[in-house]
Design an enzyme around this catalytic site. Structure first.
Site, PDB file in Angstrom:
ATOM      1  N   LEU A 228       0.663  -0.090  13.943  1.00  0.00           N
ATOM      2  CA  LEU A 228       0.737   1.147  14.721  1.00  0.00           C
ATOM      3  C   LEU A 228       2.219   1.431  14.978  1.00  0.00           C
ATOM      4  CD1 LEU A 228      -1.619   2.829  15.770  1.00  0.00           C
ATOM      5  CD2 LEU A 228      -1.515   1.542  17.909  1.00  0.00           C
TER       6      LEU A 228
ATOM      7  N   HIS B 229      -3.624   8.444   3.659  1.00  0.00           N
ATOM      8  CA  HIS B 229      -4.826   7.625   3.844  1.00  0.00           C
ATOM      9  C   HIS B 229      -5.742   7.830   2.632  1.00  0.00           C
ATOM     10  CE1 HIS B 229      -7.844   5.427   6.133  1.00  0.00           C
ATOM     11  NE2 HIS B 229      -8.723   6.296   5.702  1.00  0.00           N
TER      12      HIS B 229
ATOM     13  N   GLU C 289      -3.085   9.904  -4.890  1.00  0.00           N
ATOM     14  CA  GLU C 289      -2.111   9.749  -3.791  1.00  0.00           C
ATOM     15  C   GLU C 289      -0.689   9.899  -4.312  1.00  0.00           C
ATOM     16  OE1 GLU C 289      -2.552   6.263  -1.251  1.00  0.00           O
ATOM     17  OE2 GLU C 289      -4.613   6.077  -1.899  1.00  0.00           O
TER      18      GLU C 289
ATOM     19  N   ASN D 270       3.201   3.994  -3.430  1.00  0.00           N
ATOM     20  CA  ASN D 270       3.425   5.356  -2.909  1.00  0.00           C
ATOM     21  C   ASN D 270       4.909   5.585  -2.613  1.00  0.00           C
ATOM     22  OD1 ASN D 270       0.954   7.154  -2.486  1.00  0.00           O
ATOM     23  ND2 ASN D 270       0.220   5.139  -1.845  1.00  0.00           N
TER      24      ASN D 270
HETATM   25  C1  GRF Z   1      -2.536   3.398  -0.095  1.00  0.00           C
HETATM   26  O1  GRF Z   1      -3.847   3.411  -0.568  1.00  0.00           O
HETATM   27  C2  GRF Z   1      -2.408   4.298   1.100  1.00  0.00           C
HETATM   28  O2  GRF Z   1      -3.312   5.365   1.095  1.00  0.00           O
HETATM   29  C3  GRF Z   1      -2.731   3.376   2.237  1.00  0.00           C
HETATM   30  O3  GRF Z   1      -2.194   2.135   1.868  1.00  0.00           O
HETATM   31  C4  GRF Z   1      -2.121   2.046   0.459  1.00  0.00           C
HETATM   32  C5  GRF Z   1      -0.722   1.681   0.113  1.00  0.00           C
HETATM   33  O4  GRF Z   1      -0.575   1.347  -1.229  1.00  0.00           O
HETATM   34  N1  GRF Z   1      -2.216   3.888   3.478  1.00  0.00           N
HETATM   35  P1  GRF Z   1       0.871   1.180  -1.862  1.00  0.00           P
HETATM   36  O5  GRF Z   1       1.573   0.047  -1.122  1.00  0.00           O
HETATM   37  O6  GRF Z   1       1.594   2.463  -1.718  1.00  0.00           O
HETATM   38  O7  GRF Z   1       0.610   0.809  -3.290  1.00  0.00           O
END
Ligand code: GRF
Length: 220
Positions: free
Chosen positions: A93, A110, A180, A17
């Protein structure tokens, strides 16, 4: 021209991401990632940050009082004039002093449709296992503001993803991750544009065109 909002990305894992957020940046865009912070020295996200020429830092969290973590984090963020934080697979957190200093300036993504299937311990494949066990026909991705709890902050934007017959957790996770990568950068842009204009960001909704193109790619 309004200068971009300086953003920090917090990540514990591989950082796909983060990569999507980096790839979406443009010279005149509303955000610029200036630093990537991880609680884990070996996180792939740090390598991605370095490859993109960004500051990459480890801030240890384990066995440290949250106040100490907060003050180290805030000093770094202030020195780089950071105005927004994007959590991207950050498994800790955020200390409450950082949440207070950046109230409504911290986003998280998420891999489910909050408020369902969130909370402490709901990360990785556990989320998708829970969705499948519930018999839900639709899951998705949610971008929300971060508060002092896990996954409870106000929702900014969501994108649904259909649960298909025969799905297992890895298959569903992969389809959602794909969504995402598209959702997070456009929501980040949406909120940063509002801030740059001195507005409070409203909810983000996908246009029919954006939904349509996701459908074509079988993402929904
Ligand atoms: C993603 O699925 C995100 O929604 C969650 O953690 C994962 C992170 O994946 N919070 P990456 O490290 O970005 O591949």
């Amino acid at each position: 021209m309004t200068p971009p909002v300086h953003a920090a990305v917090f990540a514990s894992g591989s950082g796909t991401n983060l990569q999507a957020l980096l790839d979406h940046e443009t010279a005149n865009g509303p955000y610029r990632i200036v630093v990537v912070i991880s609680d884990r020295g070996g996180a792939g996200a740090l390598e991605r940050a370095e490859a993109a020429g960004r500051v990459a830092r480890v801030i240890e969290v384990r066995n440290r009082p949250p106040e100490e973590v907060a003050s180290e984090t805030l000093s770094l963020l202030e020195s780089l004039e950071v105005g927004a934080i994007f959590l991207a697979g950050y498994l800790r957190l955020v200390p409450s002093a950082v949440v207070s200093a950046y109230r409504r300036r911290i986003l998280n993504i998420h891999p489910a449709l909050l408020p369902d299937f969130g909370g402490m311990g709901m990360f990785g494949e556990r989320v998708h296992e829970a969705v499948l066990a519930s018999g839900a026909k639709v899951s998705g991705a949610t971008v929300h503001y971060v508060d002092e709890e896990y996954d409870t902050g106000t929702i900014v934007g969501q994108c649904p993803v259909q649960v298909l017959p025969g799905d297992d957790a890895p298959a569903l996770a992969a389809r959602i991750l794909n969504v995402e990568h598209r959702l997070y950068p456009i929501v980040a842009e949406h909120v940063c544009e509002a801030w740059a204009d001195g507005r409070v960001p409203g909810p983000f909704t996908l246009s029919p065109g954006e939904l349509g193109s996701a459908l074509e790619r079988n993402a929904l």
